[in-house]
Design a protein around this motif. Sequence first.
Motif, short mmCIF file in Angstrom:
data_model
loop_
_atom_site.label_atom_id
_atom_site.label_comp_id
_atom_site.label_asym_id
_atom_site.label_seq_id
_atom_site.Cartn_x
_atom_site.Cartn_y
_atom_site.Cartn_z
N LEU A 23 0.66 -0.71 -0.39
CA LEU A 23 0.55 0.19 -0.11
C LEU A 23 0.83 1.24 0.38
O LEU A 23 2.03 1.04 0.24
N PRO A 24 0.37 2.46 -0.62
CA PRO A 24 1.68 3.83 -0.95
C PRO A 24 0.92 4.48 0.78
O PRO A 24 0.45 3.94 1.38
N GLU A 25 2.35 5.22 0.23
CA GLU A 25 2.27 6.73 1.27
C GLU A 25 0.99 7.43 2.49
O GLU A 25 1.17 7.48 3.07
N GLU A 26 0.05 7.56 1.00
CA GLU A 26 -1.44 8.07 1.51
C GLU A 26 -2.38 7.61 2.69
O GLU A 26 -3.08 7.94 3.62
N PHE A 27 -1.48 6.17 2.88
CA PHE A 27 -2.02 4.91 3.78
C PHE A 27 -1.18 4.93 4.65
O PHE A 27 -2.10 3.98 5.40
N GLY A 28 -0.54 6.20 5.49
CA GLY A 28 0.38 5.64 6.12
C GLY A 28 1.71 4.98 6.07
O GLY A 28 2.85 4.72 7.19
N PHE A 29 1.84 4.28 4.92
CA PHE A 29 3.33 3.75 4.80
C PHE A 29 4.30 3.76 3.83
O PHE A 29 4.10 4.21 2.50
N ASP A 30 5.28 5.50 4.69
CA ASP A 30 5.82 5.92 4.45
C ASP A 30 6.78 6.03 4.14
O ASP A 30 7.43 4.22 4.85
N GLN A 31 8.37 5.55 3.37
CA GLN A 31 9.99 4.98 3.21
C GLN A 31 10.57 5.23 4.54
O GLN A 31 10.70 3.42 4.78
#
Length: 335
Positions: A247-255
Amino acid sequence: MKLFSKIIFYFFTCGLIFSFTACTPKIDLDHRIGFGLAEKADANHWTSELGAQWYYDWGLKESPYSSGIEYWQTIRVNESGFSPSTEKIELILQTYPGYTWMIGNEPDNQHQDNTSPEKYAEIYHDLYYLIKKNDRTAKVAIAGVSQPTSSRMAYLEIVLDTYQTRYGETLPVDWWNIHAYVLREEKDSWGAGLPVGLDSTEGNLYEIYDHGDIEIFKDNLINFRKWLKENGYQNTPLVVSEYGILLPEEFGFDQEFISKYMLEVNEWMINYSDPEIGYPDDEYRIVQKFAWFSLSDPNYPDSNLANLETSTLTMIGEAFSTFSAKYKQGKINKP
């Protein structure tokens, strides 16, 4: 396969030994840390940059087996059979022996190999014996289903039962294989959907915030190892051939989150052991090998280890490289 045919086959592949168990090639536990190569890239360069020990690309490779950087072959399956052709597979087996072969990729998932468990059992049987007939040094890994949940284990139970019923023997395998995501199991929703060919209408209804839950990740793999023991496979090594954050960063999963997630689950897979369910030949660790998803994938770029355009490692890739270096230096050991 008739009993007489089996005896003749064992005779010519294993000498005067009448079982595959006795002539299974030795399992190499030296190459634990790897990645999936989803886009075309220089594998040698990136394994060196990352300190990785093995990789695969969901396809086949025609070159001599290397014990330095290990590569696993993959045969894709479907409801009609498998690809590439038998002739292509035999050519690689006979010309370039020594590889491990994964038979399928998420056959339980309608968006991947999309194969019923009954059909998968049939294809697996035919390919297993094809591989062993043409290369006695080859090892065979069952396909990794999408995640180690009860609905996916139900799919695998049908595979095992079908195999036993049709062929009169327990499904033979050198490597058990699993994908270790945390994805919702519901029709027409985000996640992994429901397993192909099952009558179930509901699986694990994980929420988006569960996707990066490390405790769920751990519990699922422990439960899968328990399932392996219950089905007679405790003495078989386990590879996690896909894991990561989709899942992408906009769902809370940044690098930063993904890097920390990767480091924690990597160390856990390297170290965690349990004498009740773990693999005896590996100090009872429950996982013997794993591959991060992925080096670079345009569909799921947030977990990329590398930026192929700039030929640089991402923050996650840097964390992966640091982890690999510490492992090789013996700084990541069992407590």
